[in-house]
Design an enzyme around this catalytic site. Structure first.
Site, PDB file in Angstrom:
ATOM      1  N   LYS A  73       0.825  -1.208   0.000  1.00 37.87           N
ATOM      2  CA  LYS A  73       0.000   0.000   0.000  1.00 37.87           C
ATOM      3  C   LYS A  73       0.860   1.259   0.000  1.00 37.87           C
ATOM      4  O   LYS A  73       0.453   2.300  -0.535  1.00 37.87           O
ATOM      5  CB  LYS A  73      -0.962  -0.023   1.184  1.00 37.87           C
ATOM      6  N   CYS A  93      -8.130  -6.785   6.126  1.00 41.04           N
ATOM      7  CA  CYS A  93      -8.455  -7.818   5.138  1.00 41.04           C
ATOM      8  C   CYS A  93      -9.287  -8.879   5.852  1.00 41.04           C
ATOM      9  O   CYS A  93      -8.959 -10.060   5.840  1.00 41.04           O
ATOM     10  CB  CYS A  93      -7.206  -8.402   4.498  1.00 41.04           C
ATOM     11  N   ASP A 126      -3.524  -0.071   8.075  1.00 38.70           N
ATOM     12  CA  ASP A 126      -3.760  -1.406   7.516  1.00 38.70           C
ATOM     13  C   ASP A 126      -3.622  -2.383   8.675  1.00 38.70           C
ATOM     14  O   ASP A 126      -2.584  -2.998   8.886  1.00 38.70           O
ATOM     15  CB  ASP A 126      -2.745  -1.694   6.413  1.00 38.70           C
TER      16      ASP A 126
END
Length: 432
Positions: free
Chosen positions: A244, A362, A309
């Protein structure tokens, strides 16, 4: 090796994985090191068989009335690969390293192969203890969502805007039959073959030249929707290997300040070579000296955007890591929820008044997504959620169709909904 011998090898590897609760990659590596006669194509084919068996572990075990490795592989051949009973019987001759002949019971179970009357978690191939979370997230579509997560994943790449354009990369990779991504303007997709394998993109000249990186389209999409702009001060707080980070640098057109850090500094090691290949010139890698050290103290209260993240169970990546879903345990979920709270609190100290946090996982589990945001808002005054439709409206492309996948605080992508890995994104603004 013959196809039948590869099946025998897959049963052997699967026995090691299940018996010793090992990651599939470790078991496959050890098997290959001790079987030098197996070539690269053999090892790849065996890995594909093993991962396919793990994708359908619960439903195959139910249909075959056994969770023994042999039963799981036979069930996978019928349920996922669609082989007829006669074809499976031919592979199970018991000769020349082939599996032993089918028993009468196995023949009958394969002939009637079905898990349609099984409990929902079995039909969905989701661990039983996580099934209530899936039902809470997806309601009546929970089985279909789990089944989509149990399918094979395509290979996606992100074209690096700093060096190339999508049409140029597509032309260079025309021999591998790329498809344009459905959502990300930088995505190209490659479908897996019958054996589950895709093209070896990391051996292509364009990869070495930095024209593209391997990155799931969902990961590209949530990074894009985070809203980094040229000239911003941006922090990638859980950068890891930097996928990312590289995407952010391209979206920022190499203008501004981009900081990449991770609590585990060792995870940042691959980023150095990736940065050199990509041409990203605005990234400042900050490695913590110790567990409690904040390497971004000088950025506190100054960041326009902090991308979190967050560490999570990784349930959204089960297409690519099917062994992981059978190894995750409730204690791991509780630990990840704690980690998420800590990293959000850290992000809150870094973002400037009027700036925002983009929280990404995720994961498909509400506990790691909306519930994590709810807990953060409940104990962190001065922050408010940005409505998903507002985040979509401000994006560079028309993503209005994604509004269908809004949750209370964010967006939930999934293989069934968007054809991507399962990603969650919520954006929060700090008050002025």
């Amino acid at each position: 090796m013959t196809p039948a011998a590869r099946i025998s090898a897959a049963i052997e590897v699967l026995d090691d994985i299940i018996g010793r609760r090992r990651p599939a990659a470790d078991a496959l590596k050890d098997w290959g090191l001790s079987r030098r006669f197996a070539g690269s194509k053999d090892r790849a084919a065996i890995a594909s068989l093993v991962y396919d068996a793990l994708r359908r572990k619960a439903s195959s075990g139910y249909a075959m009335a056994s969770e023994e490795p042999r039963a799981l592989v036979l069930g996978m051949l019928a349920g996922l690969r669609g082989l007829a009973v006669a074809e499976i019987a031919e592979l199970c001759s018991g000769e020349n390293h082939a599996p032993g002949r089918l028993s009468d019971d196995e023949t009958a179970l394969l002939t009637a192969f079905s898990a349609g009357d099984a409990p929902g978690w079995i039909q969905a191939d989701v661990p039983e203890w996580l099934w209530p979370s899936f039902e809470a997230a997806f309601g009546q579509a929970a089985i279909e969502e789990g089944q989509a997560l149990a399918a094979r994943a395509p290979i996606d790449l992100r074209v690096n805007r700093l060096k190339a354009r999508r049409r140029e990369v597509a032309a260079a990779l025309a021999h591998a039959q790329p498809e344009e991504g459905a959502w990300s303007p930088d995505a190209l997709r490659f479908q897996p073959g019958h054996d589950g394998r895709g093209p070896s993109l990391q051996t292509e000249p364009g990869f070495f030249a930095g024209a593209f990186e391997i990155q799931d389209e969902g990961s590209q999409l949530v990074t894009l929707l985070a809203g980094a702009r040229p000239g911003d001060t941006v922090v990638d707080l859980c950068a890891g290997a930097g996928g990312k980070t590289l995407a952010l640098a391209a979206l920022m057109a190499n203008r501004g300040n981009l900081y990449a850090t991770d609590l585990d500094g060792r995870r940042l090691a691959p980023l150095h070579d990736r940065l050199a290949r990509s041409g990203a010139a605005i990234v400042d890698i900050r490695i913590p000296r110790s567990r409690g050290h904040e390497p971004l103290e000088d950025v506190a209260g100054k960041a326009d955007l902090v991308l979190v993240d967050a560490p999570c169970t990784g349930s959204g990546t089960w297409r690519r890591n099917p062994d992981a879903k059978w190894r995750v345990r409730p204690g791991a979920l509780a630990e990840r929820i704690k980690d998420q709270a800590e990293v959000l609190a850290r992000a809150a100290r870094l973002v400037r008044p009027g700036g925002r946090i983009a929280y990404v996982t995720c994961s498909m589990l509400p506990e790691e997504n909306d519930e994590a945001i709810r807990a953060f808002l409940g104990k962190t005054p001065g922050f408010a959620p940005i409505a998903p439709i507002d985040a979509l409206t401000g994006a560079e492309s028309d993503f209005s169709l994604l509004a269908r996948f809004a949750t209370e605080f964010g967006l939930q992508l999934s293989p069934r909904r968007t054809g991507t890995d399962g990603f969650y994104l919520a954006c929060l603004r700090r008050g002025d």
